[in-house]
Design a protein around this motif. Structure first.
Motif, PDB file in Angstrom:
ATOM      1  N   SER A   1       0.773  -1.267   0.044  1.00 27.16           N
ATOM      2  CA  SER A   1      -0.085  -0.196   0.008  1.00 27.16           C
ATOM      3  C   SER A   1       0.764   1.254   0.032  1.00 27.16           C
ATOM      4  CB  SER A   1      -0.827   0.117   1.243  1.00 27.16           C
ATOM      5  OG  SER A   1      -0.206   0.025   2.403  1.00 27.16           O
ATOM      6  N   ILE A   2       2.186   1.223   0.449  1.00 27.47           N
ATOM      7  CA  ILE A   2       2.977   2.216   0.784  1.00 27.47           C
ATOM      8  C   ILE A   2       3.363   2.769  -0.759  1.00 27.47           C
ATOM      9  CG2 ILE A   2       5.014   0.860   0.846  1.00 27.47           C
ATOM     10  CD1 ILE A   2       4.572   4.152   2.775  1.00 27.47           C
ATOM     11  N   VAL A   3       3.387   1.812  -1.718  1.00 28.52           N
ATOM     12  CA  VAL A   3       3.714   2.057  -3.146  1.00 28.52           C
ATOM     13  C   VAL A   3       2.622   2.939  -3.635  1.00 28.52           C
ATOM     14  CG1 VAL A   3       4.545   0.947  -5.273  1.00 28.52           C
ATOM     15  CG2 VAL A   3       5.630   0.304  -3.226  1.00 28.52           C
ATOM     16  N   LEU A   4       1.390   2.388  -3.474  1.00 27.92           N
ATOM     17  CA  LEU A   4       0.340   3.266  -4.159  1.00 27.92           C
ATOM     18  C   LEU A   4       0.301   4.184  -3.518  1.00 27.92           C
ATOM     19  CD1 LEU A   4      -2.277   0.198  -3.827  1.00 27.92           C
ATOM     20  CD2 LEU A   4      -0.988   0.785  -5.648  1.00 27.92           C
TER      21      LEU A   4
ATOM     22  N   LEU B   1       2.788   6.235  -2.787  1.00 23.57           N
ATOM     23  CA  LEU B   1       3.846   6.963  -3.679  1.00 23.57           C
ATOM     24  C   LEU B   1       3.199   7.387  -4.741  1.00 23.57           C
ATOM     25  CD1 LEU B   1       7.197   5.209  -3.403  1.00 23.57           C
ATOM     26  CD2 LEU B   1       6.781   7.518  -2.958  1.00 23.57           C
ATOM     27  N   ILE B   2       2.456   6.332  -5.704  1.00 22.38           N
ATOM     28  CA  ILE B   2       1.899   6.525  -6.953  1.00 22.38           C
ATOM     29  C   ILE B   2       1.091   7.646  -6.870  1.00 22.38           C
ATOM     30  CG2 ILE B   2       0.339   5.624  -8.888  1.00 22.38           C
ATOM     31  CD1 ILE B   2       2.966   4.638  -8.870  1.00 22.38           C
TER      32      ILE B   2
ATOM     33  N   TYR C   1       0.743   9.921  -4.774  1.00 22.62           N
ATOM     34  CA  TYR C   1       1.468  11.481  -4.604  1.00 22.62           C
ATOM     35  C   TYR C   1       2.012  11.723  -6.084  1.00 22.62           C
ATOM     36  CZ  TYR C   1       5.202  14.466  -3.315  1.00 22.62           C
ATOM     37  OH  TYR C   1       5.870  15.512  -3.241  1.00 22.62           O
ATOM     38  N   LEU C   2       2.563  11.013  -6.670  1.00 26.72           N
ATOM     39  CA  LEU C   2       3.097  11.405  -8.013  1.00 26.72           C
ATOM     40  C   LEU C   2       2.143  11.715  -8.984  1.00 26.72           C
ATOM     41  CD1 LEU C   2       5.867   8.535  -8.556  1.00 26.72           C
ATOM     42  CD2 LEU C   2       6.159  10.973  -7.987  1.00 26.72           C
ATOM     43  N   TRP C   3       0.699  11.279  -9.106  1.00 30.92           N
ATOM     44  CA  TRP C   3      -0.107  11.740  -9.813  1.00 30.92           C
ATOM     45  C   TRP C   3      -1.062  12.675  -9.468  1.00 30.92           C
ATOM     46  CZ3 TRP C   3      -2.071   5.918 -11.384  1.00 30.92           C
ATOM     47  CH2 TRP C   3      -0.918   5.345 -12.260  1.00 30.92           C
TER      48      TRP C   3
ATOM     49  N   LYS D   1       0.668  15.735  -7.158  1.00 36.02           N
ATOM     50  CA  LYS D   1       1.783  16.677  -7.811  1.00 36.02           C
ATOM     51  C   LYS D   1       0.977  17.523  -8.753  1.00 36.02           C
ATOM     52  CE  LYS D   1       6.577  15.944  -7.354  1.00 36.02           C
ATOM     53  NZ  LYS D   1       7.754  15.276  -8.198  1.00 36.02           N
TER      54      LYS D   1
ATOM     55  N   TYR E   1      -1.296  17.829  -0.871  1.00 38.33           N
ATOM     56  CA  TYR E   1      -1.949  16.823  -0.327  1.00 38.33           C
ATOM     57  C   TYR E   1      -3.610  17.161  -0.273  1.00 38.33           C
ATOM     58  CZ  TYR E   1       2.731  15.929   1.277  1.00 38.33           C
ATOM     59  OH  TYR E   1       4.088  15.575   1.319  1.00 38.33           O
TER      60      TYR E   1
ATOM     61  N   ALA F   1      -0.199   4.008   6.005  1.00 42.25           N
ATOM     62  CA  ALA F   1       0.722   4.759   5.280  1.00 42.25           C
ATOM     63  C   ALA F   1       0.348   5.209   3.953  1.00 42.25           C
ATOM     64  CB  ALA F   1       1.854   3.234   4.950  1.00 42.25           C
TER      65      ALA F   1
ATOM     66  N   MET G   1      -0.624   8.949   4.662  1.00 43.94           N
ATOM     67  CA  MET G   1       0.412   9.851   5.225  1.00 43.94           C
ATOM     68  C   MET G   1       1.145  10.418   3.937  1.00 43.94           C
ATOM     69  SD  MET G   1       1.954   7.016   7.794  1.00 43.94           S
ATOM     70  CE  MET G   1       3.729   8.062   7.989  1.00 43.94           C
ATOM     71  N   LEU G   2       1.099   9.628   2.785  1.00 41.61           N
ATOM     72  CA  LEU G   2       1.840  10.435   1.608  1.00 41.61           C
ATOM     73  C   LEU G   2       1.024  11.260   0.910  1.00 41.61           C
ATOM     74  CD1 LEU G   2       3.972   8.349   2.504  1.00 41.61           C
ATOM     75  CD2 LEU G   2       4.186   7.588   0.156  1.00 41.61           C
TER      76      LEU G   2
END
Lengths: 260, 283, 291
Positions: free
Chosen positions: C130-133, C135-136, C138-140, C143, C149, C224, C227-228
């Motif tokens: 889930s932390i990778v999701l 990140l994704i 966040y990037l999409w 940003k 946020y 997680a 948080m991102l």
């Protein structure tokens, strides 16, 4: 005794007042008493659900695996009460062959034959093992067909070959009795004929109890026949006698195809 | 007729979206990590420095890769006897009995507890216990987080194993019993050999879960950016370094964290694909 | 013979010992769940009051004063509850229709090579941490969409997590429906889309809802990725472009603030109660449809 039940001298198995119930209420086998002749083929016939397999599985105490099944009565193997023998020892003296060929799929043909020794923790020397495997496979006329493929999985064989392998597995321990639960019902006629020939050869050395729903099979190969109906042993006698002049009306109706 | 074609087109186009999302994920993660890999090269994977001081920034993922694998392997080793026993309990010894339904429900409940709650429990209950036992001065580290991870992955390892154990045909077991085997011998010679690939796959999938767990590990592992030296040492994992350092990250550091995310994605995807492949071939 | 019987005894003893080991290890396995739930109840119940559901979190000073005075901490987790509901709702809107449609597609095209690829991809997606999701998303989203946020970013991460779960549960559910039901529809000349909407989905409804509820219960405790993406907020926020709180995010904040310890347990108790309720409801639905 008013039931037509044959009297057998020096029996290998003696069953006395056996009751088996799956739910504690209804009996699937009701008050069966009978003796089984040594070195002969005894067939148990009857329509499906009559309790013939249930009776067979009581002989090697297979029912102990299922605590909900209640068994009462006594069975003697060569005069010894089987409840006084441990399951481990009992099942080594009584081999069993099942309806569907069931070689262990994770084991090779070789390992399947000596599975009984392996499972029971016998440590045999290689030449002893080789001997047992060759002898057991020869006994079931499978040796020539598989001797070059002993390390292949047993499941690669044809259905008939698999069933003969399972018989070899049961023979490897040199049991006193072999129980067969409709061993040919999943096989084609040619494979069935081979198994029947095999059983006729084996009866010189072993006592065979065969459950079958196939009357013709019982007539072809058995020396004695039991007819069961609704959990009851209706009639038990020499196969010849039973097929030519059945005593009980229900036996006659079954044999003439009125039900079953 | 026309509407049928339209329906099919809509279904097909929708199915494309998941492929787009998946490939977009790889694209974005790869794109985000370009800076890190350009700066550090392949060295990024096998160095363990983590220095965010401006001017001398230097990052490597080895400490986190090592921390992730060590905690997950340890968790798997702890989980293995527990999950296997539970699977045998539910799927063999007490199959279809009320007690196995109770145990099964409890194991399912384990899967329902959020990661952060596991972390709290580990922090407030397990960690003091580990301090009291004198295993580690602060109670943080690989051991503590590994134990909690093991508990967390038990339901994943148990549920598939149970199903596979139940699928072993009864007549095979009976054949072994008819040869005089005891239940233990039936389990070791028939049940486990026949179910082994399924059991193996379920543990692989559980391992994949452990690799990606974040919160509970973050709260317990000690967050030391070094390769752990012992089971009771502190360390950090790939998932937890992302969670920890992300808030203050930009530029090269952000790119390094994304690169760690990419590596984590690749590792878990491979592990999961392997697990699914084994299950597919097995069934 | 005697030695056979002797080995028989040893084997029987081993057999018995192993049965005991299995039972003991199984007991150890279920022990933590008992420990965790009882810890949550014992430490958490005292903070559960009306304010807990109707007020936002207190600040550190308020909490410190209350604790040192021996009172319960004032305030509650309304901002978290509102944020969780908002983001789960958004994630559901994104993932449920799409997931069900893709599930229908997979069910309709079992043998196609392309469908197998879609199936494998969604299986792999299911295992992505889930932390990778986070990140994704966040990037999409953080940003490029909301430029900061936001609830939308949090919901996107949760939605991507739910999608493969719903796809597979939909396909599995539809597979259980007898083909004859579908064929009966075709035999009556019903158009394809109506068979999907009027026959397949209603017949599999309980299975679909079970899958959806389980997917929701899986993402509702996620911390997680939020948080991102969602970051957190002290206030109730219903603007999807603004940072937003969630119950697990609040737990994380309380955990990091020594004055708020008591609130940790009640929030966790609430969160777990919520997840378990969803689980129980979905099991009920599944059990009912089996009858």
């Amino acid at each position: 005794m008013d039931k037509p039940i044959v009297d057998i001298k020096d029996p290998v198995l003696r069953i006395e007042n056996l009751h088996v119930s799956y739910d504690g209420i209804k009996n699937s086998v009701t008050d069966v008493s009978a003796s089984v002749k040594k070195h002969a083929i005894t067939a148990i016939m009857g329509p499906s659900g009559c309790g013939k397999s249930t009776l067979l599985r009581a002989i090697n105490r297979m029912h102990d695996l299922y605590p909900q099944i209640k068994t009462t009565g006594k069975i003697f193997l060569n005069g010894d009460d089987i409840s006084s023998i441990s399951n481990i020892v009992l099942r080594r003296k009584i081999g069993m062959v099942f309806q569907r060929p069931n070689p262990f799929p994770t084991m090779s043909i070789y390992d399947n034959v000596i599975a009984g020794y392996k499972l029971n923790g016998f440590s045999l020397k290689k030449h002893e093992r080789d001997e047992i495997v060759e002898k057991s496979l020869t006994d079931v006329s499978l040796w020539n067909e598989v001797k070059d493929a002993l390390n292949k999985k047993g499941t690669f064989l044809s259905g008939g070959q698999q069933q003969r392998l399972c018989i070899a597995r049961a023979l490897a321990f040199q049991p006193d009795v072999i129980l067969l639960d409709e061993p040919t019902s999943a096989l084609d006629p040619i494979a069935t004929a081979k198994i029947e020939d095999l059983l006729l050869e084996l009866k010189d050395k072993y006592s065979i109890v065969l459950v079958t729903h196939n009357m013709a099979q019982a007539a072809r190969i058995s020396n004695f026949s039991m007819f069961m109906y609704l959990g009851e042993l209706v009639e038990y006698g020499r196969t010849k006698d039973m097929f030519t002049k059945p005593v009980d009306k229900r036996t006659e109706e079954y044999l003439t195809g009125k039900f079953g | 007729m026309k509407s049928e074609k339209l329906t099919k087109v809509i279904l097909f186009l929708s199915s494309l979206t998941i492929l787009l999302v998946a490939s977009g994920m790889i694209y974005s993660l790869a794109g985000g990590s370009v800076l890190a890999f350009k700066t550090f090269g392949i060295k990024f994977i096998y160095t363990s420095v983590w220095n965010p001081t401006e001017g001398s920034e230097n990052y490597g993922a080895l400490a986190f890769i090592a921390g992730t694998i060590i905690t997950s392997v340890f968790a798997l080793l702890v989980c293995l006897p527990l999950a296997l026993s539970t699977a045998l309990f539910i799927g063999e010894y007490y199959r279809d009995k009320p007690v196995s339904r109770i145990v099964g429900t409890m194991v399912d409940l384990l899967a329902g507890i959020p990661s952060i709650v596991y972390g709290l429990w580990g922090f407030y209950v397990l960690r003091p216990l580990i301090v009291d036992l004198g295993l580690s001065p602060q109670g943080y580290g690989i051991f503590t987080s590994g134990i909690v991870l093991a508990i967390m992955i038990i339901p994943y390892a148990t549920s598939i194993s149970t199903e596979i154990i139940k699928m072993v045909p009864n007549d095979l077991k009976e054949a072994a019993y008819s040869l005089g085997a005891t239940r233990l011998e039936v389990i070791t010679n028939v049940l486990i050999p026949n179910a082994r690939s399924g059991i193996f796959a379920s543990f692989i999938l559980a391992f994949g879960r452990a690799l990606g767990e974040t919160m509970a590990v973050t709260m317990l592992i000690g967050n030391a950016n070094v390769v752990p030296e012992s089971l009771f040492a502190t360390g950090n994992t790939m998932a937890s370094v992302i969670a920890n350092q992300f808030g203050e990250a930009d530029g090269l550091k952000l790119s390094s964290l994304i690169a760690i995310g990419l590596l984590l994605f690749i590792i878990t995807a491979l592990i999961n694909a392997a697990g699914k492949f084994i299950i597919k071939r097995f069934s | 013979m005697t030695d056979i019987i002797k080995t028989g005894n040893i084997r029987a003893a081993k057999n018995k010992a192993f049965a005991w080991i299995v039972a003991i290890l199984s007991f150890i396995t279920i022990f933590p769940i008992v420990l965790i739930i009882s810890k949550l109840i014992i430490n958490g119940y005292k903070q559960i009051n009306l304010a807990f559901f109707t007020q936002v979190g207190p600040d550190t000073m308020e909490a410190m004063t209350a604790v040192s005075g021996g009172h319960v901490i004032p305030g509650g987790i309304l901002n978290g509850i509102a944020g969780t509901l908002l983001m789960v709702l958004l994630a559901s809107v994104m993932a449920i229709p799409l997931g069900v449609i893709i599930g229908v597609y997979l069910y309709e095209n079992t043998t196609k090579r392309y469908a197998a690829v879609v199936r494998d991809v969604s299986d792999v997606m299911q295992g992505v941490p889930s932390i990778v999701l986070g990140l994704i998303s966040y990037l999409w989203v953080v940003k490029h969409v909301t430029h900061g946020y936001s609830a939308l970013a949090g919901a996107s991460a949760l939605g991507i997590m739910m999608l493969p779960l719903i796809i597979r549960s939909t396909e599995e559910t539809l597979k259980m429906i007898p083909v004859s039901i579908k064929e009966a529809g075709f035999a009556l000349g019903v158009p394809y889309h109506k068979i999907i909407l009027r026959v397949l989905i209603p017949t599999g409804f309980s299975g679909l809802s079970t899958g959806i509820l389980l997917a929701i219960s899986r993402v509702i405790g996620e911390t997680a990725p939020l948080m991102l993406t969602a970051l957190g907020s002290r206030m109730v926020n219903l603007n999807i472009e603004q940072p937003t709180s969630a119950v697990p995010l609040l737990i994380w904040e309380f955990y990091n603030d020594p004055n708020m310890v008591d609130l940790i347990w009640s929030s966790s108790l609430f969160l777990m109660g919520f997840v378990l309720t969803l689980n129980i409801i979905s099991k009920r639905i599944a059990a009912k449809s089996k009858k």
